[in-house]
Design an enzyme around this catalytic site. Sequence first.
Site, PDB file in Angstrom:
ATOM      1  N   PRO A 107       0.846  -1.191   0.000  1.00  9.57           N
ATOM      2  CA  PRO A 107       0.000   0.000   0.000  1.00  9.57           C
ATOM      3  C   PRO A 107       0.882   1.243   0.000  1.00  9.57           C
ATOM      4  O   PRO A 107       1.721   1.409   0.878  1.00  9.57           O
ATOM      5  CB  PRO A 107      -0.767  -0.124   1.322  1.00  9.57           C
ATOM      6  CG  PRO A 107       0.132  -0.930   2.212  1.00  9.57           C
ATOM      7  CD  PRO A 107       0.865  -1.870   1.303  1.00  9.57           C
ATOM      8  N   GLY A 109       0.451   5.482  -0.643  1.00 11.53           N
ATOM      9  CA  GLY A 109      -0.567   6.516  -0.833  1.00 11.53           C
ATOM     10  C   GLY A 109      -0.273   7.447  -1.999  1.00 11.53           C
ATOM     11  O   GLY A 109       0.800   7.412  -2.601  1.00 11.53           O
ATOM     12  N   SER A 136      -3.910   1.656  -0.241  1.00  9.33           N
ATOM     13  CA  SER A 136      -3.677   2.557   0.896  1.00  9.33           C
ATOM     14  C   SER A 136      -4.945   3.303   1.306  1.00  9.33           C
ATOM     15  O   SER A 136      -5.791   3.622   0.467  1.00  9.33           O
ATOM     16  CB  SER A 136      -2.595   3.567   0.500  1.00  9.33           C
ATOM     17  OG  SER A 136      -2.554   4.637   1.414  1.00  9.33           O
ATOM     18  N   GLN A 157      -5.657  -1.393   3.164  1.00  3.73           N
ATOM     19  CA  GLN A 157      -4.787  -0.968   4.275  1.00  3.73           C
ATOM     20  C   GLN A 157      -5.518   0.091   5.089  1.00  3.73           C
ATOM     21  O   GLN A 157      -6.234   0.926   4.538  1.00  3.73           O
ATOM     22  CB  GLN A 157      -3.470  -0.401   3.725  1.00  3.73           C
ATOM     23  CG  GLN A 157      -2.506   0.122   4.790  1.00  3.73           C
ATOM     24  CD  GLN A 157      -2.603   1.626   4.991  1.00  3.73           C
ATOM     25  OE1 GLN A 157      -2.990   2.358   4.074  1.00  3.73           O
ATOM     26  NE2 GLN A 157      -2.274   2.097   6.186  1.00  3.73           N
ATOM     27  N   TYR A 159      -5.092   3.135   7.981  1.00  2.25           N
ATOM     28  CA  TYR A 159      -4.595   4.025   9.031  1.00  2.25           C
ATOM     29  C   TYR A 159      -5.832   4.313   9.864  1.00  2.25           C
ATOM     30  O   TYR A 159      -6.794   4.912   9.345  1.00  2.25           O
ATOM     31  CB  TYR A 159      -4.077   5.341   8.446  1.00  2.25           C
ATOM     32  CG  TYR A 159      -2.742   5.261   7.739  1.00  2.25           C
ATOM     33  CD1 TYR A 159      -1.657   4.618   8.327  1.00  2.25           C
ATOM     34  CD2 TYR A 159      -2.564   5.870   6.505  1.00  2.25           C
ATOM     35  CE1 TYR A 159      -0.428   4.573   7.682  1.00  2.25           C
ATOM     36  CE2 TYR A 159      -1.338   5.833   5.856  1.00  2.25           C
ATOM     37  CZ  TYR A 159      -0.279   5.183   6.449  1.00  2.25           C
ATOM     38  OH  TYR A 159       0.934   5.134   5.801  1.00  2.25           O
ATOM     39  N   THR A 185      -1.922  -0.776   9.506  1.00  2.00           N
ATOM     40  CA  THR A 185      -0.537  -0.320   9.633  1.00  2.00           C
ATOM     41  C   THR A 185      -0.320   0.202  11.043  1.00  2.00           C
ATOM     42  O   THR A 185      -1.019   1.118  11.485  1.00  2.00           O
ATOM     43  CB  THR A 185      -0.235   0.764   8.577  1.00  2.00           C
ATOM     44  OG1 THR A 185      -0.398   0.178   7.283  1.00  2.00           O
ATOM     45  CG2 THR A 185       1.191   1.294   8.711  1.00  2.00           C
ATOM     46  N   ARG A 192       6.537  12.003  11.867  1.00  2.14           N
ATOM     47  CA  ARG A 192       7.852  11.523  11.422  1.00  2.14           C
ATOM     48  C   ARG A 192       8.648  12.679  10.834  1.00  2.14           C
ATOM     49  O   ARG A 192       8.085  13.656  10.346  1.00  2.14           O
ATOM     50  CB  ARG A 192       7.689  10.415  10.381  1.00  2.14           C
ATOM     51  CG  ARG A 192       6.900  10.860   9.167  1.00  2.14           C
ATOM     52  CD  ARG A 192       6.820   9.758   8.137  1.00  2.14           C
ATOM     53  NE  ARG A 192       5.832  10.095   7.118  1.00  2.14           N
ATOM     54  CZ  ARG A 192       5.448   9.276   6.162  1.00  2.14           C
ATOM     55  NH1 ARG A 192       5.936   8.065   6.104  1.00  2.14           N
ATOM     56  NH2 ARG A 192       4.564   9.655   5.263  1.00  2.14           N
ATOM     57  N   LYS A 258       0.607  -4.698   9.801  1.00  2.00           N
ATOM     58  CA  LYS A 258       1.779  -4.298   8.995  1.00  2.00           C
ATOM     59  C   LYS A 258       2.659  -3.372   9.829  1.00  2.00           C
ATOM     60  O   LYS A 258       2.175  -2.347  10.315  1.00  2.00           O
ATOM     61  CB  LYS A 258       1.309  -3.576   7.736  1.00  2.00           C
ATOM     62  CG  LYS A 258       2.423  -2.985   6.881  1.00  2.00           C
ATOM     63  CD  LYS A 258       1.869  -2.457   5.571  1.00  2.00           C
ATOM     64  CE  LYS A 258       2.934  -1.908   4.643  1.00  2.00           C
ATOM     65  NZ  LYS A 258       3.374  -0.561   4.987  1.00  2.00           N
ATOM     66  N   HIS A 282       7.925   0.346   7.018  1.00  2.00           N
ATOM     67  CA  HIS A 282       7.330   1.377   6.171  1.00  2.00           C
ATOM     68  C   HIS A 282       8.344   1.864   5.121  1.00  2.00           C
ATOM     69  O   HIS A 282       8.357   3.026   4.735  1.00  2.00           O
ATOM     70  CB  HIS A 282       6.889   2.558   7.057  1.00  2.00           C
ATOM     71  CG  HIS A 282       5.562   3.144   6.693  1.00  2.00           C
ATOM     72  ND1 HIS A 282       4.420   2.929   7.417  1.00  2.00           N
ATOM     73  CD2 HIS A 282       5.188   3.964   5.682  1.00  2.00           C
ATOM     74  CE1 HIS A 282       3.409   3.595   6.881  1.00  2.00           C
ATOM     75  NE2 HIS A 282       3.842   4.218   5.812  1.00  2.00           N
ATOM     76  N   ASP A 313       8.313  -6.682   3.710  1.00  2.00           N
ATOM     77  CA  ASP A 313       8.640  -5.702   2.662  1.00  2.00           C
ATOM     78  C   ASP A 313       9.776  -4.822   3.134  1.00  2.00           C
ATOM     79  O   ASP A 313      10.140  -4.820   4.310  1.00  2.00           O
ATOM     80  CB  ASP A 313       7.404  -4.881   2.240  1.00  2.00           C
ATOM     81  CG  ASP A 313       6.971  -3.851   3.283  1.00  2.00           C
ATOM     82  OD1 ASP A 313       7.803  -3.336   4.043  1.00  2.00           O
ATOM     83  OD2 ASP A 313       5.756  -3.547   3.330  1.00  2.00           O
ATOM     84  N   ARG A 317      14.492  -5.607  -4.286  1.00  2.00           N
ATOM     85  CA  ARG A 317      14.769  -5.034  -5.617  1.00  2.00           C
ATOM     86  C   ARG A 317      15.152  -6.094  -6.639  1.00  2.00           C
ATOM     87  O   ARG A 317      15.281  -5.790  -7.819  1.00  2.00           O
ATOM     88  CB  ARG A 317      15.939  -4.022  -5.529  1.00  2.00           C
ATOM     89  CG  ARG A 317      15.729  -2.910  -4.499  1.00  2.00           C
ATOM     90  CD  ARG A 317      14.671  -1.913  -4.967  1.00  2.00           C
ATOM     91  NE  ARG A 317      14.492  -0.828  -4.020  1.00  2.00           N
ATOM     92  CZ  ARG A 317      13.529  -0.798  -3.091  1.00  2.00           C
ATOM     93  NH1 ARG A 317      12.668  -1.805  -2.978  1.00  2.00           N
ATOM     94  NH2 ARG A 317      13.403   0.233  -2.281  1.00  2.00           N
ATOM     95  N   GLY A 336       7.497  -1.637  -2.833  1.00  2.00           N
ATOM     96  CA  GLY A 336       6.917  -0.298  -2.795  1.00  2.00           C
ATOM     97  C   GLY A 336       7.521   0.572  -3.881  1.00  2.00           C
ATOM     98  O   GLY A 336       7.017   0.658  -5.003  1.00  2.00           O
TER      99      GLY A 336
HETATM  100  C1  LIG Z   1       5.655   6.909  -1.367  1.00  2.00           C
HETATM  101  C2  LIG Z   1       5.260   5.855  -0.374  1.00  2.00           C
HETATM  102  C3  LIG Z   1       4.013   5.907   0.200  1.00  2.00           C
HETATM  103  C4  LIG Z   1       3.637   4.947   1.150  1.00  2.00           C
HETATM  104  N1  LIG Z   1       2.376   4.972   1.672  1.00  2.00           N
HETATM  105  C5  LIG Z   1       2.006   4.017   2.549  1.00  2.00           C
HETATM  106  C6  LIG Z   1       0.660   3.965   3.026  1.00  2.00           C
HETATM  107  O1  LIG Z   1      -0.177   4.779   2.656  1.00  2.00           O
HETATM  108  N2  LIG Z   1       0.350   2.982   3.914  1.00  2.00           N
HETATM  109  C7  LIG Z   1       1.269   2.050   4.343  1.00  2.00           C
HETATM  110  O2  LIG Z   1       0.948   1.184   5.148  1.00  2.00           O
HETATM  111  N3  LIG Z   1       2.538   2.061   3.868  1.00  2.00           N
HETATM  112  C8  LIG Z   1       2.916   3.014   2.978  1.00  2.00           C
HETATM  113  N4  LIG Z   1       4.181   2.980   2.472  1.00  2.00           N
HETATM  114  C9  LIG Z   1       5.109   1.888   2.849  1.00  2.00           C
HETATM  115  C10 LIG Z   1       4.962   0.708   1.873  1.00  2.00           C
HETATM  116  O3  LIG Z   1       3.719   0.066   2.057  1.00  2.00           O
HETATM  117  C11 LIG Z   1       6.056  -0.349   2.080  1.00  2.00           C
HETATM  118  O4  LIG Z   1       6.096  -0.726   3.434  1.00  2.00           O
HETATM  119  C12 LIG Z   1       7.460   0.117   1.628  1.00  2.00           C
HETATM  120  O5  LIG Z   1       7.374   0.978   0.520  1.00  2.00           O
HETATM  121  C13 LIG Z   1       8.319  -1.082   1.273  1.00  2.00           C
HETATM  122  O6  LIG Z   1       9.638  -0.701   1.065  1.00  2.00           O
HETATM  123  P1  LIG Z   1      10.288  -0.392  -0.381  1.00  2.00           P
HETATM  124  O7  LIG Z   1       9.743   0.925  -0.838  1.00  2.00           O
HETATM  125  O8  LIG Z   1      11.748  -0.366  -0.078  1.00  2.00           O
HETATM  126  O9  LIG Z   1       9.929  -1.528  -1.324  1.00  2.00           O
HETATM  127  C14 LIG Z   1       4.556   3.928   1.523  1.00  2.00           C
HETATM  128  C15 LIG Z   1       5.812   3.877   0.909  1.00  2.00           C
HETATM  129  C16 LIG Z   1       6.174   4.831  -0.033  1.00  2.00           C
HETATM  130  C17 LIG Z   1       7.522   4.725  -0.696  1.00  2.00           C
END
Ligand SMILES: Cc1cc2nc3c(=O)[nH]c(=O)nc-3n(C[C@H](O)[C@H](O)[C@H](O)COP(=O)(O)O)c2cc1C
Length: 385
Positions: A107, A109, A136, A157, A159, A185, A192, A258, A282, A313, A317, A336
Amino acid sequence: MDTRTARRKFLQYLAASPIFAAESPLITNPAQAISVFDFEPVARKNIPPAHFGYLSTGVDDERTLRANQEAFARLQLRPRRLIDVSRIDTSVELFGVKWPTPIFLCPCGNQKAYHPDGESAVARAANGRPTLKILSTVATVSVEEVTRAAGRPVWQQLYPTSRWEVGERIVRRAEAAGCPVLVITVDLVGDRNAETAKRSVANDSRQCASCHPVPTFSGRKPSFDGIDTTGLSMRSPNFNWESVRRIRAITKMKIVLKGIGTHEDARIAAEQGIDGLIVSNHGGRSEDSGRASIDCLPEVVDAVRGRMPVMVDGGIRRGTDIVKAIALGASAVGIGRPYLWALGAFGQAGVEKVLDLLRIEFELAMKQCGARSVAEIKPAHVTRG
Ligand SMILES: Cc1cc2nc3c(=O)[nH]c(=O)nc-3n(C[C@H](O)[C@H](O)[C@H](O)COP(=O)(O)O)c2cc1C
């Protein structure tokens, strides 16, 4: 060596140097991509600086962000030989549903910030390359539309937000849309310090009123249709195990947490009858512990003792990363940023290509390990050297 030969050799040396590789021309269509990394510079070029900063950012010193990828490099595979690997089955089953690969789309956003079709393009890619998609809470396309585009149910997902009744409405709407699984999540309870994102906003002079109208950016997301979002925050610092029990009581959807990374929390989750976990930080966007999610996986898997699927996650890559995660006990692996880069670069076709590349690399890595099915990927396939 004469001067001309020496000059030619020197130019050949320069051309092969990584300094110049970084300058190599950007790919102009997804078919040219050789690895998922080819999409990142194209996305950087296409996406407005502030949005690209939001996509890339970690928090604080970005130690966790870097660790997520670096930890995979420290793990080594142990190839096995003389096994007939002419047929490879990459499929997995999650909650009774079979998927062609263990890869799922995390997920993430705000996807219209990267491409005008946003989550719809990603959902269509997940339809073309049958892949589990988690939507998301702060998606820019509604759960109903995404489910139609994906051609199958997606996971929602959550929040929980700062108001119980808002989270409750999202849960009920997801269930009505056919989502079989709710992913809560739990790793972003406070605020943050996303420094890269902050710096990129400062470097972006556009007036982005079309992206950020009042009342709030999050407030106008389809998840909040018909809800008064005045004063609403995506954070819920008071969310606890009792809150999870309250959510459990209002839905028949399976519940996955998560953002779990320790055996202590994994054990409580198992005792509480949670249906699944995603080991995650995240993507390095919630904390800067410096601990990679792949390094958290073994203790969570041990604590759960097979009572529920454990997914992971963060930093995945390569196909070899997927084999390593499965060898350490993951049931599925999420990506992600790689698919967000591809979305920003080429929309749906880019996301499809990322899924193709990872599947092909995964098959190759399985063959090298002599694993003909995902179940045949064992702890002995990985070592810390
Ligand atoms: C731009 C962006 C937005 C994200 N938004 C959410 C979100 O809305 N909800 C959530 O649970 N995780 C969010 N995540 C975390 C991803 O679900 C995931 O845990 C993470 O991207 C995995 O790592 P990676 O980017 O290295 O593959 C977001 C990640 C990114 C990069």
